[in-house]
Write an enzyme that holds these catalytic residues in place. Sequence first.
Site, PDB file in Angstrom:
ATOM      1  N   HIS A  19       0.841  -1.208   0.000  1.00 37.70           N
ATOM      2  CA  HIS A  19       0.000   0.000   0.000  1.00 37.70           C
ATOM      3  C   HIS A  19       0.873   1.254   0.000  1.00 37.70           C
ATOM      4  O   HIS A  19       0.598   2.214  -0.725  1.00 37.70           O
ATOM      5  CB  HIS A  19      -0.875   0.055   1.253  1.00 37.70           C
ATOM      6  CG  HIS A  19      -1.967  -0.965   1.335  1.00 37.70           C
ATOM      7  ND1 HIS A  19      -2.106  -1.812   2.409  1.00 37.70           N
ATOM      8  CD2 HIS A  19      -2.982  -1.270   0.488  1.00 37.70           C
ATOM      9  CE1 HIS A  19      -3.174  -2.580   2.229  1.00 37.70           C
ATOM     10  NE2 HIS A  19      -3.718  -2.291   1.061  1.00 37.70           N
ATOM     11  N   LYS A  43     -17.318  -6.951   6.827  1.00 38.38           N
ATOM     12  CA  LYS A  43     -16.091  -7.722   6.649  1.00 38.38           C
ATOM     13  C   LYS A  43     -15.392  -8.124   7.956  1.00 38.38           C
ATOM     14  O   LYS A  43     -14.416  -8.856   7.912  1.00 38.38           O
ATOM     15  CB  LYS A  43     -15.107  -6.927   5.777  1.00 38.38           C
ATOM     16  CG  LYS A  43     -15.319  -7.139   4.283  1.00 38.38           C
ATOM     17  CD  LYS A  43     -14.146  -6.553   3.519  1.00 38.38           C
ATOM     18  CE  LYS A  43     -14.229  -6.795   2.028  1.00 38.38           C
ATOM     19  NZ  LYS A  43     -13.164  -6.057   1.320  1.00 38.38           N
ATOM     20  N   ARG A  94      -1.996  -6.445  -8.367  1.00 35.35           N
ATOM     21  CA  ARG A  94      -0.842  -7.316  -8.136  1.00 35.35           C
ATOM     22  C   ARG A  94      -0.778  -8.352  -9.252  1.00 35.35           C
ATOM     23  O   ARG A  94      -0.165  -8.142 -10.265  1.00 35.35           O
ATOM     24  CB  ARG A  94      -0.944  -7.953  -6.744  1.00 35.35           C
ATOM     25  CG  ARG A  94      -0.711  -6.960  -5.620  1.00 35.35           C
ATOM     26  CD  ARG A  94      -1.189  -7.470  -4.305  1.00 35.35           C
ATOM     27  NE  ARG A  94      -2.607  -7.809  -4.383  1.00 35.35           N
ATOM     28  CZ  ARG A  94      -3.407  -7.982  -3.347  1.00 35.35           C
ATOM     29  NH1 ARG A  94      -2.929  -7.881  -2.137  1.00 35.35           N
ATOM     30  NH2 ARG A  94      -4.680  -8.259  -3.506  1.00 35.35           N
ATOM     31  N   SER A 132      -2.999  -7.704   2.737  1.00 35.94           N
ATOM     32  CA  SER A 132      -3.325  -7.607   4.171  1.00 35.94           C
ATOM     33  C   SER A 132      -3.798  -8.964   4.673  1.00 35.94           C
ATOM     34  O   SER A 132      -3.476  -9.371   5.794  1.00 35.94           O
ATOM     35  CB  SER A 132      -4.431  -6.574   4.397  1.00 35.94           C
ATOM     36  OG  SER A 132      -4.018  -5.316   3.950  1.00 35.94           O
TER      37      SER A 132
HETATM   38  O1  PNS Z   1      -8.905  -3.260   0.142  1.00 38.11           O
HETATM   39  P1  PNS Z   1     -10.184  -3.856  -0.361  1.00 38.11           P
HETATM   40  O2  PNS Z   1     -10.932  -4.523   0.771  1.00 38.11           O
HETATM   41  O3  PNS Z   1      -9.983  -4.747  -1.541  1.00 38.11           O
HETATM   42  O4  PNS Z   1     -11.073  -2.608  -0.858  1.00 38.11           O
HETATM   43  C1  PNS Z   1     -12.353  -2.822  -1.358  1.00 38.11           C
HETATM   44  C2  PNS Z   1     -13.107  -1.498  -1.581  1.00 38.11           C
HETATM   45  C3  PNS Z   1     -13.109  -0.658  -0.326  1.00 38.11           C
HETATM   46  C4  PNS Z   1     -12.460  -0.707  -2.691  1.00 38.11           C
HETATM   47  C5  PNS Z   1     -14.555  -1.889  -1.995  1.00 38.11           C
HETATM   48  O5  PNS Z   1     -15.067  -2.839  -1.104  1.00 38.11           O
HETATM   49  C6  PNS Z   1     -15.512  -0.697  -2.026  1.00 38.11           C
HETATM   50  O6  PNS Z   1     -15.393   0.170  -2.844  1.00 38.11           O
HETATM   51  N1  PNS Z   1     -16.496  -0.696  -1.095  1.00 38.11           N
HETATM   52  C7  PNS Z   1     -17.460   0.368  -0.975  1.00 38.11           C
HETATM   53  C8  PNS Z   1     -18.861  -0.081  -1.406  1.00 38.11           C
HETATM   54  C9  PNS Z   1     -19.046   0.059  -2.901  1.00 38.11           C
HETATM   55  O7  PNS Z   1     -18.912   1.125  -3.462  1.00 38.11           O
HETATM   56  N2  PNS Z   1     -19.362  -1.066  -3.532  1.00 38.11           N
HETATM   57  C10 PNS Z   1     -19.547  -1.136  -4.965  1.00 38.11           C
HETATM   58  C11 PNS Z   1     -18.195  -1.268  -5.662  1.00 38.11           C
HETATM   59  S1  PNS Z   1     -18.406  -1.798  -7.276  1.00 38.11           S
END
Ligand code: PNS
Length: 163
Positions: A19, A43, A94, A132
């Site tokens: 990150h 989560k 990645r 993570s």
């Molecule tokens: O680090 P992560 O857990 O892979 O991040 C995921 C994240 C935060 C980018 C994703 O879960 C997110 O955008 N959540 C917010 C809810 C949302 O907008 N959902 C629709 C996305 S298509």
Amino acid sequence: MKERIAVYPGSFDPITNGHLDIIERARGLCDRLVLSVLVNAEKEPLFSVEERIALIRENVATENGARVEVREFSGLLVDFAQSVGAKMIVRGLRAMSDFEYEFQMALMNRRLAPGVETVFLMAKEEYSYVSSRLVKEVARLGGDVSALTPRGVSVALARAFPR
Ligand code: PNS
């Protein structure tokens, strides 16, 4: 000229060196980078949002003109992005295994907010396998993750998984 604002969203549970590498690359592409920490009600993160934000602040310069700030968010990412005036979502990519999930999110987000582009950045090769999730798993089982996370994170992980 208009300020170029980007969000870099994630769970950051916890922040890793991967990150940090993406943050360094992203800050060169915008005038203001908003690290956007998902509150994730479903989560069940290891660290609370306050802890995750504190671990980020410990390791990323966010004050005195750093042009990087840390905010928590819940709800739709695109709504949050638009509320801070961001036209760019930064995500780290990645391996190919990330691609499908990221591709779906990027297209869904574009459908929801056509004016917001997702930009993918690749971290240094040495962090290309670091996540993570794996860092937590290795730490829980007693492995050494100190080369893959900032020092404060290794300490927090050791405290979370006492041996
Ligand atoms: O680090 P992560 O857990 O892979 O991040 C995921 C994240 C935060 C980018 C994703 O879960 C997110 O955008 N959540 C917010 C809810 C949302 O907008 N959902 C629709 C996305 S298509």
